[in-house]
Structures are given as C-alpha cells and as structure tokens.
Design an enzyme around this catalytic site. Structure first.
Site, PDB file in Angstrom:
ATOM      1  N   GLY A  21      -9.028   8.832   9.448  1.00  0.00           N
ATOM      2  CA  GLY A  21      -9.422   8.893  10.849  1.00  0.00           C
ATOM      3  C   GLY A  21     -10.497   9.922  11.174  1.00  0.00           C
ATOM      4  O   GLY A  21     -10.840  10.101  12.340  1.00  0.00           O
TER       5      GLY A  21
ATOM      6  N   ALA B 245     -10.123   5.014   3.858  1.00  0.00           N
ATOM      7  CA  ALA B 245     -10.062   6.135   4.802  1.00  0.00           C
ATOM      8  C   ALA B 245     -11.358   6.921   4.903  1.00  0.00           C
ATOM      9  O   ALA B 245     -12.029   7.181   3.899  1.00  0.00           O
ATOM     10  CB  ALA B 245      -8.936   7.103   4.480  1.00  0.00           C
ATOM     11  N   GLY B 246     -11.677   7.246   6.132  1.00  0.00           N
ATOM     12  CA  GLY B 246     -12.778   8.166   6.415  1.00  0.00           C
ATOM     13  C   GLY B 246     -14.090   7.517   6.771  1.00  0.00           C
ATOM     14  O   GLY B 246     -14.993   8.190   7.267  1.00  0.00           O
TER      15      GLY B 246
ATOM     16  N   LYS C 114       0.869  -1.172   0.000  1.00  0.00           N
ATOM     17  CA  LYS C 114       0.000   0.000   0.000  1.00  0.00           C
ATOM     18  C   LYS C 114       0.911   1.229   0.000  1.00  0.00           C
ATOM     19  O   LYS C 114       1.601   1.493   0.984  1.00  0.00           O
ATOM     20  CB  LYS C 114      -0.902   0.006   1.235  1.00  0.00           C
ATOM     21  CG  LYS C 114      -1.736   1.272   1.342  1.00  0.00           C
ATOM     22  CD  LYS C 114      -2.577   1.299   2.607  1.00  0.00           C
ATOM     23  CE  LYS C 114      -3.194   2.680   2.787  1.00  0.00           C
ATOM     24  NZ  LYS C 114      -3.972   2.800   4.029  1.00  0.00           N
TER      25      LYS C 114
ATOM     26  N   ASN D 134     -10.165   1.044   9.183  1.00  0.00           N
ATOM     27  CA  ASN D 134      -9.302   0.903  10.360  1.00  0.00           C
ATOM     28  C   ASN D 134      -9.934   1.569  11.578  1.00  0.00           C
ATOM     29  O   ASN D 134     -10.484   0.918  12.466  1.00  0.00           O
ATOM     30  CB  ASN D 134      -7.907   1.468  10.066  1.00  0.00           C
ATOM     31  CG  ASN D 134      -6.887   1.160  11.156  1.00  0.00           C
ATOM     32  OD1 ASN D 134      -5.687   1.192  10.895  1.00  0.00           O
ATOM     33  ND2 ASN D 134      -7.286   0.835  12.371  1.00  0.00           N
ATOM     34  N   SER D 135      -9.924   2.912  11.601  1.00  0.00           N
ATOM     35  CA  SER D 135     -10.335   3.624  12.816  1.00  0.00           C
ATOM     36  C   SER D 135     -11.731   3.241  13.279  1.00  0.00           C
ATOM     37  O   SER D 135     -11.957   3.053  14.487  1.00  0.00           O
ATOM     38  CB  SER D 135     -10.284   5.133  12.581  1.00  0.00           C
ATOM     39  OG  SER D 135      -8.979   5.536  12.260  1.00  0.00           O
TER      40      SER D 135
END
Lengths: 258, 73
Positions: free
Chosen positions: A159, A185-186, A98, A207-208
């Site tokens: 995040g 992301a997001g 990545k 992830n987050s």
C-alpha cells in the site's frame, strides 16, 4: 501462445488483482472486469449479517474465467495460515493459496520463517502455494525447493506506492528462479508494472494502485496494457545498455564528399 | 415460546448467541440470514462441510465461526 503457467493452470492475463480498499463491491467488480485479470485474491473475514454486500464469493465467481486465490492475511503464524488455507479451500474449491503472514501491522513485512513453514506444509498437501515474501533471493530459492508454484516478492511495502524499491534483489531472484516470480505489493503506476515485466517477472499483483485510483476501472485497463507491453518487450529482448553513445546515423562519408 | 432457561448459548463469531436445544448448523445459518453457499462453518475449530450441516447439532458452549470471502490484497 505465451501464457502464465502456475502448476497445471495457465492464464493469458499476467495481471493479478487484489480486491481490498475499493470504495464498494460494484466498483471492485467493474475493475476486475476491466483488468481482464483471471486470478484474483480475496481474504477470509467473519460473516456479518449487517454487511452482506461484503461477501464477494458469489459476485466474483459469476465473472467468467476468474480463478480465486484466497490469501491468509490476518494470520501471524504458520499454523494460523495453514488453518486459513484449509478453510479457504473448503469455501472456494481453488487449489491456489496466497500465503501472507505479516505479524506487524506497522510495516506489514512478511515473516520469512512462518511463511516458509506454512508454504512447506501447504505445498506438501497439494496446494498451489504463492508466498508473499520480502525480496530475499535465498528465501525465494528455499520456497522453490519445497514446491511453491511461484514466489511473490514485494516491490515495496504494501500500500506504500513506492514502486520497485527492491529492484536489485528482484533481478537476482528472477535470474536464479526456476518458478514464476510475481511482484506483489508497492506498485503505484502502470509504468512500474511494465518495468517489472521487462525485468522478467512473470506477472504482477496490484491492489491499492487500482482500488484508490480516481477511476479504478480505467486504471485497471492501464495496468493491463502496461503488463502486456512489458511482457512483450521482455520477450522481444531489450537492447544492451552502453556507457557511451552509439550512433544511429552514419557519421562518416558525408561531409567529405561535398 | 420457549423459556430462556431451555435455550443453549453458543459463541458465534465471538458473540453470545442463544439457540434452541437441538439446533443444527443449518438452523443457525437461517437465523443469521445466510444461504450457506458462500460461508465456511467452523465449530470448535473443525470445518463442518455443507453436506453435514443439516444434521450437525450445536451444543452449549460451542464456538462457531462463520467466514466469508471479502476484499483483500
């Protein structure tokens, strides 16, 4: 069978997991198992003899069916990212990388020029390159042309939990792309992941939203179900939108007959 | 017990690390408590593969990086 194809690799799961921000390694590993994810991203860090539990290679490799996708976070130039990719490949043996180059820690927006250059070099070397990019259709096409395995445009800032703020651009990227588009992301909620899949994304990377959930394993399961549902809906074919009402029940030949 | 003057100093992950002369990469890994299986080793920016770690001797002033996979998104 409906599978995610990246290079010569196929995955039945379309949920890719990040491993940062979990309260500890055990919680992270439980969430990975609960998610059913088969592709998991990790970062390179300096060895610290005081924090041996940080080392995730062994525990993640022990989970059946997991392929590692190391990332180049921490790199701020193409040269640093290429170097990180070589080290990561040495360590993991995985062809996936990545490419993540965000020089400004305030907003973590990816540098398009350095990302393109690193991706071009690494794709030529035979890596399966998964570049994290802004939702830019022109850049996405250029990355496809240099041989990337996918493009991973952001839904919103890393995040931030702002969801699919870039959906207009994502739609264009999906329409134009000949390689898998993966929103990275997001995302905050499973419904956003489902929406991304309904739009035609081939996968999402989360992830987050999972790592900081009250119950990460349960949230991982929820994301997995949402991703599967969104994909199924995309394949089933969504109805067209209409600017006005379209009746679902007959409106005539009823009252007049009474 | 060796005298300090007989020791060499390397830079390990940005910190000064004294070592006995002739120490190999594997010796260093043992000192820091790593089994070496999940660690990438760079000496002066060059990757030292596992099969070469037993014989690769570290020299005064070498910059050594030991890297692992940790959590990241």
């Amino acid at each position: 069978m409906d599978v995610l194809q990246l290079g010569s690799y196929t995955f039945s799961s379309r949920l890719i997991l990040g491993t940062g921000k979990f309260s500890n390694s055990r919680v992270m590993l439980d969430a990975v198992r609960a998610s059913g994810a088969q592709l998991v991203t990790v970062a390179l860090r300096r060895f610290n003899r005081e924090q041996l539990e940080d080392d995730l290679f062994g525990p993640l490799s022990a989970i059946e069916g997991i392929t590692l996708m190391p990332n180049t976070s921490g790199a701020s130039t193409a040269a640093e990212a290429v170097r990180a990719a070589h080290i990561a490949c040495e360590l993991s043996g995985s062809p996936f990388i990545k490419v993540e180059i965000h020089p400004n820690p305030q907003h973590l927006m990816p540098d398009p020029i350095e990302t393109f250059e690193a991706s071009r070099i690494l794709a030529k070397e035979g890596f399966l390159v998964m570049p994290y990019i802004a939702a830019d259709p022109v850049l996405a096409k250029r990355l496809e042309e240099v041989g990337c395995a996918s493009v991973m445009p952001l839904g919103s800032a890393i995040g931030s939990g702002q969801g699919l703020a870039t959906s207009e651009m994502l739609n264009i990227i999906i329409r134009e792309s000949g390689i898998p588009v993966i929103v990275d992301a997001g995302l905050r909620s499973p419904s956003e992941a489902a929406l991304a899949m309904e739009m035609g994304c081939e996968a999402v990377l989360v992830n987050s939203a999972i790592a900081v959930a009250g119950n990460p394993s349960e949230m991982a399961e929820a994301f997995a179900e949402a991703v599967a549902a969104g994909r199924k809906a995309f394949r089933a074919g969504l109805m067209q939108k209409s600017g006005s009402a379209v009746a679902t029940s007959p409106l005539t030949s009823f009252l007049g007959t009474l | 017990m060796k005298e300090m003057s007989q020791m060499i100093t390397i830079e390990l992950n940005g910190q000064q690390q004294p070592l006995s002369p002739g120490s190999t990469v594997n010796d260093l890994l043992a000192i820091v408590g790593s089994d070496g299986k999940s660690v990438a080793v760079l000496v002066n920016d060059r990757i030292i593969r596992p099969e070469n770690r037993a014989t690769h001797q570290l020299q005064e002033g070498n910059r050594v990086e030991l890297l692992i996979f940790a959590g990241g998104g």
